[in-house]
Every structure is written in structure tokens, then in C-alpha cells.
Design a protein around this motif. Structure first.
Motif: not given
Lengths: 262, 262
Positions: A199, B171, A148-149, A196-197, B173, B164, A98-103, A191, B185, B179, A80, B168-169, A140
Motif C-alpha cells: 500500500r 486483500e 504493463q507499465t 503493486k501488492a 486475491r 507478480l 478488481a484488485s486491492n478493492t474491498p471484497h 511504479d 520502466e 506483470q 479480454t 496476491t494483492d 496499462h
């Protein structure tokens, strides 16, 4: 009464997409003067084409890093890195996402989130004829607290602080220390409706029209604490190690001088 | 759609006041299953009679402090102490509060904010017959960012994390790192309707009934990061000084041994 909802119907955002048009289409005629739009930085980055190859992830983090704040490798070998990125923001992995981006891709933060927020606010005000504010948000981690928040990394046409420093409390004493970061609170509140998952990258906050103002209000950059005012500019282990090395050299030298003096 | 509003009509809270009754009176028949009440810790402390004399402020901070995390004195002579308090929370002045308290007094945090939140949730569920959750909030500064936001220091009958990590997102993943700390929030969102100077200590959040649950859910104590997982358990200056002293002793000793070996 504060009302917060996510705009439906914003599909996958691609490089070059016109976010003003996409958001205006999704909002229809729902927006009013004083509404604040909280836009996930991810779609701003995507529209800006900030993709890099996933195999370059570590290189991308390094390129976005101005300064390593703390770094730790877990027993399982996962490292980390908490770093200050080029926006001054202290975050894990420099905000490289790296999440919810194209493979095969990861996503860098927008080039200038304050400029992006101002451009969105300007464009939406012109197109829709309503005086709205825009916050660009990112997720963050925090010191001392798990999970995170969402925080504001860009702001356009909206006050980032609810400045009570000149005010008084209910007993009439000055509230000299209190300066709520409403931009971060708006990002966190939004948020709660985005998920998060899913769209749902844009939320509308209605009920704090007092925070909406001129397009040249200070941006979210003003939330970043300057290093000289920051007690936690370096991780405890890293600071201790720096101190140890310096102390070791001084101690060694002192003993030498003392021995020479005998 | 998330709706957040402050309850009107909660006057000055005094030691021994029944907060369940005060909140129920203020809420009338407005509350529904799934609502989350965010209660400012100040009124919980006041009801618990956690006042101490203002002249004992520094003693009170010391008494509430488990560990000094960072301390700095400004050129004007004002000392800021960031400490870990007996609740494990890292905060300025150990959470000892000098605003909106009767003249000549300061206010300590509630004895056990999770227990207070659970007692409020239990009492309100019984009295009103609605399944609500309760968060007790406090205002905190942050590392790296200016201004303050409200966080959860107590929680009863409400999930503090929107976990979460198993999900998965979009995509597909795994979202293994994400979390969101929904309790913080929710606290931040509620601060947007409370105002600091006004006497609006209780907000209602409607629209996240999925977060409301059993009264024995983990409390806000679970948001506190254990020291061994915390990269910032000590201020940079303090850690550097500790390291320096240790290094100096080791360096001095090494030079001695080397000299003896000559």
C-alpha cells in the motif's frame, strides 16, 4: 540526480477521505518546490467513492466503454476487452479495477483525473506552501509488448511533454519528431518504488523541477491520440472483419451487375 | 529510495570503441552491487559501426523490416512506416536513427541488443568487481498515445519483468494478470535524466538491486509479444484492406455460384 521514493503511512483510503490532508500528513515537511507527486488512480477513485458491486463488473465495463477496440476470448473462455473508455484512454477492461478493492466491489476510474490532479496540486500548494506538480497514474498494457507499465491519466501543474520539437540535436539538426511523454515516464519511474501488492500509492519525484509549472497547463488528456491520427484505433481482427463484410457486399453486388450486363 | 543519474564524460562514441572501458572510466568508483546501467542503443550502435549512408536511409529501413505493420502518408507527403524489425520490435522507421549521427549517415540498431547488454554487464562486472545489470534502451512511439517513451531493447543480468503473477494483492486475491515490465520502466525513468539533445547516453539506477541477477536471465527479446498473441499486429487500415479484398473475392464468387444455380 533524480530521486524517487514512496510516501509511507497512507493507509486504506475510504470514500470521502481528504486526499490533500492524507498526502500532506504522510509527506510531513519533506516536500520542496519542484517535486512531482505521482498518485495511483486507485486512491483517487476510492476517495471519490467510485466503487460498484463486483457482480456488476461486466456492466461497469460496458458503461465505461465508448468504443470496443479489440476483444478476444481465450481457449479457457476468458474474454479480454480492449476498449476506449470515456476518458479517451485505450485500456483493458476500460480501466475497471478488481484488485486491492474491498471484497465484493470493483473500482471505476476517477470521474475526471485531470481535474483530480489539479485539485490535489492546488490543495497541496496552498496547504504546504510548496510548488509541486501532481500526476495521477494507472497501469496499462501495451500493443506489441508484454507486461504493463504505468502511464499518466491525470496531470496538474506539470508538463506532460518535454517538448523538444523546436530544439536541435547535438549536430544542430532539428529534433522535429521527438516529444518525450515525460508524464508517462514519471508514472513508470514511480511504479518502480510503489510495488503493486504494497500500500504505497504515492511517490515523490525530485530532480525535474523544470517540468513543474502553472496549474492550467494541459492535462494528461492531451496525451490521448485523436482517433484520426491513430493507426491502431481498431484491433487487426476487428478491422479485417469490417473490411471483409464490406468487401463481400461489394463483390457480391459487382458480380450481380456483371451478370445482368451479360 | 530510487536514485537515477547520468554519467558525465562519455564523449562521442566511434566505431570500435570499447564501451566497457568508456563506461568504467566515466563511472569511476561510483558503481555498487545492484546498480542498473541504462545505455542508449545509439552508442552501442556507434561502437558497433552500424552507420549507413543517409542516402540509403529508405533502403536501410527496408532491409531492417521484417513486416510492415502500418504505413501512412501525410498531406505534406511525409510517409510514416511502422514496421516489425528483425528484432521483433514494432517501431517507426524500423529503429533507423537519423538524429545525433555524423552528417551524411544514419544509424541502424545494434545487431543483437541482448547480446550487447550481456557483454557490457559481463565486462563491467569483471572490470569493476561489482554486480551490475545493463539495459540497452531505445525511444519508441506508442499506439493510442502521443509522444515517445524509452523502452528496453536489450537486457543483461537484470530481470525484465517484476513477476507478480504468483503473488496476491493486499486483500489476498491473486494478481494473476499483473506483470510490470520493469525493464521498460527503468528505460523510461532513465530518459528523465538523459535528455535527447545532450550527450548523456548512460544512466545509473540505484535502489532496485532485487532486479539484478544472473547474466543468463531472459533478455529484452522476451518483452516482444508473439504475433499470435498480439491484437494489433497490423494497422487498422491495412487489416481492413486485407479483409476487404478477401471479402470482395468471396462475395463475387458467391454471387456467381448463386447465378449459376438459378
Amino acid at each position: 540526480m533524480l530521486q524517487i521514493w514512496a510516501l509511507e503511512g497512507i493507509g486504506e483510503v475510504r470514500e470521502g477521505d481528504d486526499l490533500v490532508a492524507l498526502i500532506a500528513d504522510a509527506a510531513g515537511d519533506a516536500l520542496r518546490d519542484g517535486d512531482i507527486l505521482v498518485v495511483t488512480s486507485k486512491i483517487v477513485s476510492k476517495a471519490e467513492g467510485r466503487f460498484v458491486s463486483a457482480s456488476d463488473r461486466e456492466d461497469a465495463i460496458t458503461a465505461e466503454t465508448v468504443r470496443i477496440v479489440a476483444s478476444r476470448t481465450s481457449p479457457t473462455g476468458q474474454t479480454t476487452r480492449i476498449v476506449e473508455n470515456r476518458l479517451g484512454i485505450v485500456a483493458a477492461a476500460a480501466g475497471v479495477d478488481a484488485s486491492n478493492t474491498p471484497h465484493g466491489t470493483v473500482l471505476l476510474l476517477p470521474v475526471d483525473p485531470d481535474a483530480s490532479a489539479r485539485a490535489l496540486a492546488t490543495g497541496l500548494r496552498e496547504l504546504l506552501g510548496v510548488e509541486i506538480g501532481v500526476i495521477v497514474s494507472d497501469t496499462h498494457g501495451r500493443a506489441w509488448r508484454e507486461g504493463q507499465t504505468d502511464n499518466a491519466i491525470g496531470a496538474g501543474g506539470v508538463h506532460v511533454f518535454d517538448d523538444l520539437r523546436g530544439g536541435t540535436d547535438a549536430e544542430g539538426r532539428p529534433l522535429f519528431v521527438t516529444q518525450p511523454c515525460v508524464a508517462d515516464e514519471l508514472a513508470s519511474a514511480s511504479d518502480l518504488v510503489k510495488g503493486k501488492a504494497a500500500r504505497l500509492p504515492v511517490a515523490v519525484v525530485r530532480g525535474r523541477a523544470d517540468l513543474v509549472g502553472a496549474l492550467d497547463l494541459p492535462g494528461a488528456r492531451s496525451v490521448v491520440r485523436p482517433a484520426e491520427r491513430d493507426f491502431f484505433r481498431l484491433g487487426a481482427d476487428e478491422a479485417r472483419e469490417e473490411g471483409y463484410e464490406e468487401g463481400y457486399a461489394d463483390g457480391f453486388e459487382s458480380a450481380r451487375i456483371e451478370a445482368d450486363g451479360d
